[in-house]
Design a protein around this motif. Sequence first.
Motif, PDB file in Angstrom:
ATOM      1  N   THR A   1      74.465 -55.615  38.238  1.00  0.00           N
ATOM      2  CA  THR A   1      74.540 -57.062  38.478  1.00  0.00           C
ATOM      3  C   THR A   1      75.714 -57.697  37.742  1.00  0.00           C
ATOM      4  OG1 THR A   1      72.137 -57.168  38.706  1.00  0.00           O
ATOM      5  CG2 THR A   1      73.280 -59.242  38.248  1.00  0.00           C
ATOM      6  N   TRP A   2      75.970 -57.217  36.525  1.00  0.00           N
ATOM      7  CA  TRP A   2      76.986 -57.858  35.683  1.00  0.00           C
ATOM      8  C   TRP A   2      78.398 -57.401  36.028  1.00  0.00           C
ATOM      9  CZ3 TRP A   2      73.929 -61.347  34.692  1.00  0.00           C
ATOM     10  CH2 TRP A   2      72.611 -61.103  34.282  1.00  0.00           C
ATOM     11  N   LEU A   3      78.517 -56.500  36.988  1.00  0.00           N
ATOM     12  CA  LEU A   3      79.834 -56.067  37.450  1.00  0.00           C
ATOM     13  C   LEU A   3      80.252 -56.814  38.716  1.00  0.00           C
ATOM     14  CD1 LEU A   3      79.399 -52.221  36.959  1.00  0.00           C
ATOM     15  CD2 LEU A   3      80.192 -53.929  35.314  1.00  0.00           C
ATOM     16  N   LEU A   4      79.370 -57.679  39.194  1.00  0.00           N
ATOM     17  CA  LEU A   4      79.641 -58.532  40.344  1.00  0.00           C
ATOM     18  C   LEU A   4      79.749 -59.977  39.871  1.00  0.00           C
ATOM     19  CD1 LEU A   4      76.933 -56.997  42.705  1.00  0.00           C
ATOM     20  CD2 LEU A   4      79.368 -56.408  42.640  1.00  0.00           C
ATOM     21  N   GLU A   5      80.246 -60.841  40.724  1.00  0.00           N
ATOM     22  CA  GLU A   5      80.303 -62.258  40.364  1.00  0.00           C
ATOM     23  C   GLU A   5      78.909 -62.755  40.022  1.00  0.00           C
ATOM     24  OE1 GLU A   5      82.529 -65.070  42.644  1.00  0.00           O
ATOM     25  OE2 GLU A   5      83.897 -63.527  43.380  1.00  0.00           O
ATOM     26  N   ASN A   6      78.791 -63.431  38.874  1.00  0.00           N
ATOM     27  CA  ASN A   6      77.495 -63.923  38.433  1.00  0.00           C
ATOM     28  C   ASN A   6      77.727 -65.135  37.533  1.00  0.00           C
ATOM     29  OD1 ASN A   6      77.135 -63.058  35.353  1.00  0.00           O
ATOM     30  ND2 ASN A   6      78.239 -61.414  36.411  1.00  0.00           N
ATOM     31  N   PRO A   7      76.676 -65.944  37.293  1.00  0.00           N
ATOM     32  CA  PRO A   7      76.861 -67.185  36.530  1.00  0.00           C
ATOM     33  C   PRO A   7      76.880 -67.007  35.016  1.00  0.00           C
ATOM     34  CG  PRO A   7      74.591 -67.015  37.282  1.00  0.00           C
ATOM     35  CD  PRO A   7      75.323 -65.850  37.877  1.00  0.00           C
ATOM     36  N   ARG A   8      76.697 -65.790  34.509  1.00  0.00           N
ATOM     37  CA  ARG A   8      76.515 -65.619  33.068  1.00  0.00           C
ATOM     38  C   ARG A   8      77.710 -65.035  32.333  1.00  0.00           C
ATOM     39  NH1 ARG A   8      71.619 -67.214  32.020  1.00  0.00           N
ATOM     40  NH2 ARG A   8      70.056 -67.111  33.666  1.00  0.00           N
ATOM     41  N   ILE A   9      78.528 -64.253  33.038  1.00  0.00           N
ATOM     42  CA  ILE A   9      79.709 -63.677  32.385  1.00  0.00           C
ATOM     43  C   ILE A   9      80.765 -63.412  33.453  1.00  0.00           C
ATOM     44  CG2 ILE A   9      78.958 -61.265  32.605  1.00  0.00           C
ATOM     45  CD1 ILE A   9      80.180 -60.796  29.792  1.00  0.00           C
ATOM     46  N   ASP A  10      82.006 -63.479  33.055  1.00  0.00           N
ATOM     47  CA  ASP A  10      83.098 -63.118  33.947  1.00  0.00           C
ATOM     48  C   ASP A  10      83.055 -61.604  34.157  1.00  0.00           C
ATOM     49  OD1 ASP A  10      85.429 -62.580  35.271  1.00  0.00           O
ATOM     50  OD2 ASP A  10      86.761 -63.515  33.794  1.00  0.00           O
ATOM     51  N   HIS A  11      82.737 -61.192  35.366  1.00  0.00           N
ATOM     52  CA  HIS A  11      82.577 -59.760  35.620  1.00  0.00           C
ATOM     53  C   HIS A  11      83.875 -58.990  35.400  1.00  0.00           C
ATOM     54  CE1 HIS A  11      84.151 -61.355  39.360  1.00  0.00           C
ATOM     55  NE2 HIS A  11      84.421 -60.138  39.786  1.00  0.00           N
ATOM     56  N   ASN A  12      84.989 -59.694  35.406  1.00  0.00           N
ATOM     57  CA  ASN A  12      86.268 -59.027  35.157  1.00  0.00           C
ATOM     58  C   ASN A  12      86.390 -58.529  33.709  1.00  0.00           C
ATOM     59  OD1 ASN A  12      87.572 -59.298  37.768  1.00  0.00           O
ATOM     60  ND2 ASN A  12      87.533 -61.501  37.362  1.00  0.00           N
ATOM     61  N   LEU A  13      85.547 -59.054  32.810  1.00  0.00           N
ATOM     62  CA  LEU A  13      85.495 -58.534  31.444  1.00  0.00           C
ATOM     63  C   LEU A  13      84.728 -57.217  31.376  1.00  0.00           C
ATOM     64  CD1 LEU A  13      84.698 -61.797  29.425  1.00  0.00           C
ATOM     65  CD2 LEU A  13      86.893 -60.597  29.541  1.00  0.00           C
ATOM     66  N   MET A  14      83.777 -57.064  32.274  1.00  0.00           N
ATOM     67  CA  MET A  14      82.894 -55.904  32.228  1.00  0.00           C
ATOM     68  C   MET A  14      83.482 -54.675  32.913  1.00  0.00           C
ATOM     69  SD  MET A  14      80.293 -57.006  30.534  1.00  0.00           S
ATOM     70  CE  MET A  14      79.104 -55.703  30.852  1.00  0.00           C
ATOM     71  N   ILE A  15      84.216 -54.891  33.990  1.00  0.00           N
ATOM     72  CA  ILE A  15      84.714 -53.765  34.790  1.00  0.00           C
ATOM     73  C   ILE A  15      85.561 -52.792  33.977  1.00  0.00           C
ATOM     74  CG2 ILE A  15      86.217 -53.165  36.739  1.00  0.00           C
ATOM     75  CD1 ILE A  15      85.118 -55.682  38.145  1.00  0.00           C
ATOM     76  N   PRO A  16      86.506 -53.260  33.133  1.00  0.00           N
ATOM     77  CA  PRO A  16      87.299 -52.299  32.346  1.00  0.00           C
ATOM     78  C   PRO A  16      86.458 -51.451  31.393  1.00  0.00           C
ATOM     79  CG  PRO A  16      88.348 -54.457  32.360  1.00  0.00           C
ATOM     80  CD  PRO A  16      86.986 -54.635  32.942  1.00  0.00           C
ATOM     81  N   ILE A  17      85.362 -52.012  30.882  1.00  0.00           N
ATOM     82  CA  ILE A  17      84.478 -51.242  30.004  1.00  0.00           C
ATOM     83  C   ILE A  17      83.865 -50.086  30.776  1.00  0.00           C
ATOM     84  CG2 ILE A  17      82.403 -51.314  28.560  1.00  0.00           C
ATOM     85  CD1 ILE A  17      82.927 -54.320  28.169  1.00  0.00           C
ATOM     86  N   VAL A  18      83.357 -50.394  31.959  1.00  0.00           N
ATOM     87  CA  VAL A  18      82.711 -49.373  32.785  1.00  0.00           C
ATOM     88  C   VAL A  18      83.707 -48.289  33.194  1.00  0.00           C
ATOM     89  CG1 VAL A  18      81.567 -48.991  35.008  1.00  0.00           C
ATOM     90  CG2 VAL A  18      80.906 -50.921  33.577  1.00  0.00           C
ATOM     91  N   LYS A  19      84.939 -48.677  33.446  1.00  0.00           N
ATOM     92  CA  LYS A  19      85.973 -47.701  33.799  1.00  0.00           C
ATOM     93  C   LYS A  19      86.320 -46.787  32.624  1.00  0.00           C
ATOM     94  CE  LYS A  19      88.365 -50.209  37.510  1.00  0.00           C
ATOM     95  NZ  LYS A  19      89.633 -50.855  37.920  1.00  0.00           N
ATOM     96  N   LYS A  20      86.217 -47.315  31.405  1.00  0.00           N
ATOM     97  CA  LYS A  20      86.666 -46.587  30.217  1.00  0.00           C
ATOM     98  C   LYS A  20      85.621 -45.616  29.667  1.00  0.00           C
ATOM     99  CE  LYS A  20      90.027 -46.207  27.115  1.00  0.00           C
ATOM    100  NZ  LYS A  20      91.382 -45.745  27.456  1.00  0.00           N
ATOM    101  N   VAL A  21      84.333 -45.979  29.756  1.00  0.00           N
ATOM    102  CA  VAL A  21      83.293 -45.157  29.132  1.00  0.00           C
ATOM    103  C   VAL A  21      83.069 -43.870  29.914  1.00  0.00           C
ATOM    104  CG1 VAL A  21      82.131 -47.167  28.134  1.00  0.00           C
ATOM    105  CG2 VAL A  21      81.408 -46.300  30.376  1.00  0.00           C
ATOM    106  N   ARG A  22      82.409 -42.932  29.264  1.00  0.00           N
ATOM    107  CA  ARG A  22      82.115 -41.646  29.911  1.00  0.00           C
ATOM    108  C   ARG A  22      81.138 -41.821  31.069  1.00  0.00           C
ATOM    109  NH1 ARG A  22      80.808 -36.772  26.040  1.00  0.00           N
ATOM    110  NH2 ARG A  22      83.080 -36.575  26.165  1.00  0.00           N
ATOM    111  N   GLY A  23      80.162 -42.704  30.896  1.00  0.00           N
ATOM    112  CA  GLY A  23      79.178 -42.919  31.953  1.00  0.00           C
ATOM    113  C   GLY A  23      78.339 -44.146  31.690  1.00  0.00           C
TER     114      GLY A  23
END
Length: 263
Positions: free
Chosen positions: A161-183
């Motif tokens: 949910t938090w990797l899509l547009e949502n009212p609680r956080i800019d999902h563009n902040l989350m996507i790089p984290i998900v790309k960087k971690v192992r899983g």
Amino acid sequence: MTNWKDIDQKAKQWVKEAGEKIRSSFESTLSIQYKSNPNDLVTNMDKEIEQFLIGKIQETYPEHRILGEEGYGDEVTSLDGVLWIIDPIDGTMNFVHQQRNFAISVGIYGDGIGYIGLIYDVVHNELYHAFKGEGAFMNDLPLPKLDKVKIEEAIVSVNATWLLENPRIDHNLMIPIVKKVRGTRSYGSAALECAYVASGRLDAYMTMRLAPWDFAAGLVLIEEVGGSMSTITGEKLDLLTKNSFFVGEKNLHNYILSEYLNK
């Protein structure tokens, strides 16, 4: 003086008894859930377990206060005295649909300080427990302090949910984290995800909205294994309101906050 050891012993006993009540419901009710209304079913079990726990607490410790998800406890506006923070079934959707990946969560605080944390994975009979200053355990197995982990080697729990547009956080902040971690993983139970961070099964867990009963027990566990906890912007968590929530191995937690979330 508060006898925390006595409280700890009784709380563990009551949580185990509550777990047995839930397991007993599987065969008689949940195994034929397609014949009944799942929402009514889970509501009834949630209420029954919370009322059971509150009844035990009130009978034994009438001076203690209780904050429970289903509203059978007290109207709590301060952290004074001894406060039990209870989620009778954390992971309700999993409880109904899977009959697994849910937990009973009980955090017990004294004047705002976490003394006891209990997270009981009912189906697997795994009780994650911690007592302030004495470490954390899974059943009788001591949980070691968390080892330093690099983001490239980390397993992080986050809901899609938090990797899509949502009212609680800019999902563009989350996507790089998900790309960087192992899983990434998402289990659908905040209590279990906290327990998994404490036991090293996960390296971090982040979400944008949790109530105190979702994380109160987990905070005690995380504290005892040397992890870090905060809101998603690095602020202290409030035990009386809903918060964004971010816990993890200390170095990883601080790195993600500074390099990704607070840029």
